[in-house]
Scaffold this motif. Sequence first.
Motif, PDB file in Angstrom:
ATOM      1  N   ALA A  68       0.847  -1.195   0.000  1.00 36.69           N
ATOM      2  CA  ALA A  68       0.000   0.000   0.000  1.00 36.69           C
ATOM      3  C   ALA A  68       0.884   1.247   0.000  1.00 36.69           C
ATOM      4  O   ALA A  68       2.081   1.192   0.276  1.00 36.69           O
ATOM      5  CB  ALA A  68      -0.908   0.011   1.233  1.00 36.69           C
ATOM      6  N   ALA A  69       0.260   2.350  -0.317  1.00 35.49           N
ATOM      7  CA  ALA A  69       0.894   3.657  -0.177  1.00 35.49           C
ATOM      8  C   ALA A  69       0.032   4.459   0.793  1.00 35.49           C
ATOM      9  O   ALA A  69      -1.187   4.267   0.860  1.00 35.49           O
ATOM     10  CB  ALA A  69       0.995   4.373  -1.513  1.00 35.49           C
TER      11      ALA A  69
ATOM     12  N   TRP B  17       5.676   2.475  -7.066  1.00 33.21           N
ATOM     13  CA  TRP B  17       5.815   1.362  -6.141  1.00 33.21           C
ATOM     14  C   TRP B  17       4.936   0.158  -6.475  1.00 33.21           C
ATOM     15  O   TRP B  17       4.952  -0.832  -5.745  1.00 33.21           O
ATOM     16  CB  TRP B  17       5.505   1.838  -4.717  1.00 33.21           C
ATOM     17  CG  TRP B  17       6.400   2.942  -4.264  1.00 33.21           C
ATOM     18  CD1 TRP B  17       7.764   3.003  -4.362  1.00 33.21           C
ATOM     19  CD2 TRP B  17       6.004   4.157  -3.615  1.00 33.21           C
ATOM     20  NE1 TRP B  17       8.228   4.178  -3.812  1.00 33.21           N
ATOM     21  CE2 TRP B  17       7.176   4.908  -3.351  1.00 33.21           C
ATOM     22  CE3 TRP B  17       4.775   4.692  -3.235  1.00 33.21           C
ATOM     23  CZ2 TRP B  17       7.165   6.145  -2.727  1.00 33.21           C
ATOM     24  CZ3 TRP B  17       4.753   5.930  -2.611  1.00 33.21           C
ATOM     25  CH2 TRP B  17       5.942   6.648  -2.360  1.00 33.21           C
ATOM     26  N   ASP B  18       4.143   0.244  -7.532  1.00 32.57           N
ATOM     27  CA  ASP B  18       3.270  -0.856  -7.937  1.00 32.57           C
ATOM     28  C   ASP B  18       2.409  -1.351  -6.771  1.00 32.57           C
ATOM     29  O   ASP B  18       2.283  -2.543  -6.523  1.00 32.57           O
ATOM     30  CB  ASP B  18       4.093  -2.007  -8.525  1.00 32.57           C
ATOM     31  CG  ASP B  18       3.225  -3.036  -9.234  1.00 32.57           C
ATOM     32  OD1 ASP B  18       2.160  -2.662  -9.783  1.00 32.57           O
ATOM     33  OD2 ASP B  18       3.600  -4.234  -9.220  1.00 32.57           O
ATOM     34  N   VAL B  19       1.832  -0.399  -6.030  1.00 28.78           N
ATOM     35  CA  VAL B  19       1.019  -0.751  -4.868  1.00 28.78           C
ATOM     36  C   VAL B  19      -0.417  -1.056  -5.280  1.00 28.78           C
ATOM     37  O   VAL B  19      -0.877  -0.641  -6.342  1.00 28.78           O
ATOM     38  CB  VAL B  19       1.041   0.364  -3.802  1.00 28.78           C
ATOM     39  CG1 VAL B  19       2.439   0.513  -3.227  1.00 28.78           C
ATOM     40  CG2 VAL B  19       0.551   1.680  -4.346  1.00 28.78           C
TER      41      VAL B  19
ATOM     42  N   LEU C  55      -8.890   5.077   6.099  1.00 28.25           N
ATOM     43  CA  LEU C  55      -9.652   4.980   4.854  1.00 28.25           C
ATOM     44  C   LEU C  55      -8.774   4.276   3.832  1.00 28.25           C
ATOM     45  O   LEU C  55      -7.565   4.512   3.778  1.00 28.25           O
ATOM     46  CB  LEU C  55     -10.053   6.357   4.319  1.00 28.25           C
ATOM     47  CG  LEU C  55     -10.807   7.306   5.245  1.00 28.25           C
ATOM     48  CD1 LEU C  55     -11.164   8.590   4.505  1.00 28.25           C
ATOM     49  CD2 LEU C  55     -12.043   6.667   5.826  1.00 28.25           C
ATOM     50  N   VAL C  56      -9.384   3.422   2.999  1.00 23.40           N
ATOM     51  CA  VAL C  56      -8.641   2.613   2.045  1.00 23.40           C
ATOM     52  C   VAL C  56      -9.316   2.662   0.687  1.00 23.40           C
ATOM     53  O   VAL C  56     -10.546   2.643   0.593  1.00 23.40           O
ATOM     54  CB  VAL C  56      -8.558   1.133   2.525  1.00 23.40           C
ATOM     55  CG1 VAL C  56      -7.909   0.238   1.500  1.00 23.40           C
ATOM     56  CG2 VAL C  56      -7.811   1.052   3.850  1.00 23.40           C
ATOM     57  N   LYS C  57      -8.490   2.703  -0.371  1.00 23.00           N
ATOM     58  CA  LYS C  57      -8.988   2.613  -1.733  1.00 23.00           C
ATOM     59  C   LYS C  57      -8.154   1.607  -2.512  1.00 23.00           C
ATOM     60  O   LYS C  57      -6.927   1.738  -2.573  1.00 23.00           O
ATOM     61  CB  LYS C  57      -8.914   3.970  -2.434  1.00 23.00           C
ATOM     62  CG  LYS C  57      -9.419   3.918  -3.880  1.00 23.00           C
ATOM     63  CD  LYS C  57      -9.343   5.264  -4.542  1.00 23.00           C
ATOM     64  CE  LYS C  57      -9.860   5.183  -5.977  1.00 23.00           C
ATOM     65  NZ  LYS C  57      -9.826   6.524  -6.616  1.00 23.00           N
ATOM     66  N   PRO C  58      -8.791   0.599  -3.092  1.00 21.74           N
ATOM     67  CA  PRO C  58      -8.049  -0.298  -3.977  1.00 21.74           C
ATOM     68  C   PRO C  58      -7.626   0.460  -5.235  1.00 21.74           C
ATOM     69  O   PRO C  58      -8.397   1.261  -5.767  1.00 21.74           O
ATOM     70  CB  PRO C  58      -9.062  -1.400  -4.334  1.00 21.74           C
ATOM     71  CG  PRO C  58     -10.233  -1.197  -3.439  1.00 21.74           C
ATOM     72  CD  PRO C  58     -10.198   0.213  -2.957  1.00 21.74           C
ATOM     73  N   LEU C  59      -6.418   0.214  -5.685  1.00 20.63           N
ATOM     74  CA  LEU C  59      -5.923   0.850  -6.902  1.00 20.63           C
ATOM     75  C   LEU C  59      -5.885  -0.200  -8.010  1.00 20.63           C
ATOM     76  O   LEU C  59      -5.277  -1.249  -7.848  1.00 20.63           O
ATOM     77  CB  LEU C  59      -4.535   1.454  -6.677  1.00 20.63           C
ATOM     78  CG  LEU C  59      -4.453   2.515  -5.580  1.00 20.63           C
ATOM     79  CD1 LEU C  59      -3.010   2.957  -5.393  1.00 20.63           C
ATOM     80  CD2 LEU C  59      -5.354   3.700  -5.886  1.00 20.63           C
TER      81      LEU C  59
END
Length: 183
Positions: free
Chosen positions: A91-92, A124-126, A178-182
């Motif tokens: 993650a970032a 970073w290919d997160v 808070l989280v967001k899938p990329l």
Amino acid sequence: MDTAADRLTGTLNYREAVLDDVPALVPLVESAYRGDASRAGWTTEADLLQGQRTDPQGVADVITTPGSRLLVVEQDGALVACCQLEHRGEAAYFGMFAVRPELQGAGLGRRIIAEAERRVRELWDVREMHMTVISVREELIAWYERRGYRRTGRMTPFPYGDERFGLPQRDDLQFELLVKPLG
């Protein structure tokens, strides 16, 4: 009537901050979060926290820490926004997001967060972007939810007693992840 969108004209330039930027970045961050200057924007912590949001050492640390970037946004050579990007495994972390209060509400925040998400995928290919927001900032959290972030219910205590983070005006402050899938 002059609106924030009217003031957001010209080309935006994104670059990584350098230590010479610190004297300009500290007042930008302070103006977006605290004090009367922050009330010119649509979101502020001024009623929740007084005192400082950051200091020169805190900004310099973000710039110089390995795996960390401070993205600077300029409009026609003038500093208008910044955000912290930090590599944390898959993650970032997105933080220290500051937009000049008089430019808030013009769509600049949307553009910056999209660029930040693009950059962390490229750098970073997160797979996810994480951030923490003071849980009582419902309007701000709703804005992030409209950008695809979801509340996790995972809370971290506010560092009461550590004036580097400000002077709390209430006793119920905590940070929510808070989280967001990329994609």
